[in-house]
Scaffold this motif. Structure first.
Motif, short mmCIF file in Angstrom:
data_model
loop_
_atom_site.label_atom_id
_atom_site.label_comp_id
_atom_site.label_asym_id
_atom_site.label_seq_id
_atom_site.Cartn_x
_atom_site.Cartn_y
_atom_site.Cartn_z
N GLN A 283 0.84 -1.19 0.00
CA GLN A 283 0.00 0.00 0.00
C GLN A 283 0.88 1.24 0.00
O GLN A 283 1.70 1.43 0.89
CB GLN A 283 -0.92 0.00 1.22
N TRP A 284 0.68 2.07 -1.01
CA TRP A 284 1.51 3.27 -1.18
C TRP A 284 0.65 4.52 -1.02
O TRP A 284 -0.43 4.62 -1.60
CB TRP A 284 2.16 3.27 -2.57
N HIS B 200 2.85 10.38 0.52
CA HIS B 200 4.14 10.72 1.14
C HIS B 200 5.22 9.71 0.76
O HIS B 200 6.41 10.06 0.71
CB HIS B 200 3.98 10.79 2.66
N HIS B 201 4.82 8.46 0.49
CA HIS B 201 5.81 7.48 0.06
C HIS B 201 6.41 7.87 -1.29
O HIS B 201 7.63 7.78 -1.49
CB HIS B 201 5.18 6.09 -0.04
N TRP B 202 5.56 8.30 -2.21
CA TRP B 202 6.06 8.70 -3.53
C TRP B 202 6.93 9.95 -3.44
O TRP B 202 7.91 10.09 -4.18
CB TRP B 202 4.89 8.93 -4.48
N VAL B 203 6.58 10.85 -2.52
CA VAL B 203 7.41 12.06 -2.34
C VAL B 203 8.81 11.67 -1.88
O VAL B 203 9.82 12.19 -2.38
CB VAL B 203 6.74 13.01 -1.33
N ILE C 42 10.43 1.35 0.31
CA ILE C 42 9.98 0.15 -0.41
C ILE C 42 9.73 -1.01 0.56
O ILE C 42 8.75 -1.73 0.44
CB ILE C 42 11.02 -0.26 -1.47
N LEU C 43 10.61 -1.15 1.55
CA LEU C 43 10.47 -2.25 2.50
C LEU C 43 9.53 -1.85 3.63
O LEU C 43 9.52 -0.71 4.08
CB LEU C 43 11.83 -2.65 3.07
#
Length: 344
Positions: free
Chosen positions: A221-222, A225-228, A299-300
């Motif tokens: 689940q992304w 803020h993860h993409w940033v 990623i992890l």
């Protein structure tokens, strides 16, 4: 019986490992953070924005408390981090100081933050609020430490005006606080926080829990803020690669360093070239390391799942098949019993 009981009381290798991890994970985490901080701050002025703000506050507070002209604000290595303490009794009339990355207080903030993060059975929101407060306290204490340097130097040099080592007391205070004083204060701060949140009960409750082993998996689940974080991480790696290939300062420092090495020359020019080269290489490695850590940490996904929940999440088809096999075994046993009774 006694030997069997003693064997039952013995700890398994997994239990020994869990016990060792419970007691050693905090110092292990501190060592990892220490190594990462040292590696990232190899180049000079890595934390320049924070250093500049602290130097500016230091300069203005000292002038406000001890009078206009007590300090002079200027640049060091191109950054506004230098503060000269001015007094007639000082050697040469002034003592030049600057806020380095080690004096910025970030090291201490990471230390107290790690202690809080590694405390068992404390909610995430409470940890974040506590870290914000603790870092603010460390920042204020660090500014206070810098402001205190001026009266210490004035008092020390009053007894030996313009003496070469008249500011020795100031330097001794600075060294003590840098090496041991802040460590003592940080541990006291964490202990006070630990008692305030009822840490003993929380740790005891955590030790009674049968916690599942740590699971490392790829994030499914992304969020935004993860993409940033991923974008920033790739930008840092890209900047590091571009600096290595195309940056004029990097290439010039490399050529100067290679020339000095080839000629075995030892001079102030070569010393400056070596320092510049080390800073450039350190900057590249710092950006690349931050980028790699950002990508890996995003990623992890690290989580703990209880055994019960893991069993509940098992494949329903497999559980259904297991149930059918059990039913078949029961039917077979019943059939055998019936046939045996008929023979009798």
């Amino acid at each position: 019986m006694e030997s069997k009981k003693s064997r039952d009381d013995d700890l398994s290798l997994r239990e020994v490992g869990d016990l060792a991890w419970r007691y050693l994970r905090i110092p292990a985490a501190l060592l990892v953070i220490e190594a990462l901080y040292w590696f990232i701050t190899i180049p000079s002025d890595t934390l320049a924005p924070i250093q500049v703000t602290e130097a500016w506050i230091w300069h203005n507070l000292t002038d406000l408390i001890y009078g206009e002209g007590a300090t002079t604000f200027s640049t060091h290595n191109g950054w506004w981090t230098r503060v000269d303490l001015n007094n007639y009794n000082f050697p040469g009339g002034s003592i030049g100081l600057y806020v380095s990355d080690e004096c910025a207080g970030i090291h201490e903030m990471l230390f107290i933050s790690t202690l809080i993060m590694m405390t068992d059975n404390v909610g995430w929101k409470l940890k974040m609020r506590s870290i914000a407060v603790m870092c603010g306290v460390v920042y204020v204490l660090n500014i206070a430490r810098l402001v205190v340097l001026y009266p210490l130097a004035v008092s020390s040099c009053a007894n030996d005006p313009r003496g070469y080592s008249c500011a020795a007391e100031m330097w001794q205070f600075h060294t003590f606080v840098y090496q041991w004083g802040f460590l003592f204060v940080l541990v006291l701060m964490w202990l006070a926080w630990f008692i305030w949140i009822g840490g003993a009960k929380r740790v005891a409750a955590a030790s009674r829990e049968d916690r599942a082993p740590l699971r490392i998996s790829v994030r499914e689940q992304w969020g935004g803020h993860h993409w940033v974080i991923i974008i920033i991480a790739f930008l840092l790696i890209g900047i590091a690669i571009d600096t290595t290939l195309n940056d004029d300062a990097f290439n010039s420092a490399q050529r100067a360093q290679n020339n000095c090495t080839a000629l075995e020359e030892y001079s102030p020019t070569c010393a400056d070239a070596e320092k510049t080269w080390n800073d450039e290489v350190g900057s590249v490695w710092s950006m690349a390391t931050l980028g790699i850590l950002g990508i890996g940490g995003t990623i992890l996904e690290f989580s703990r799942r209880d055994n019960d929940s893991a069993e509940d999440d098992s494949n329903p088809e497999e559980s259904r098949g297991n149930d059918l096999s059990v039913e078949d075994e029961i039917l077979e046993s019943d059939a055998l019993e019936i046939s045996a009774s008929e023979e009798e």
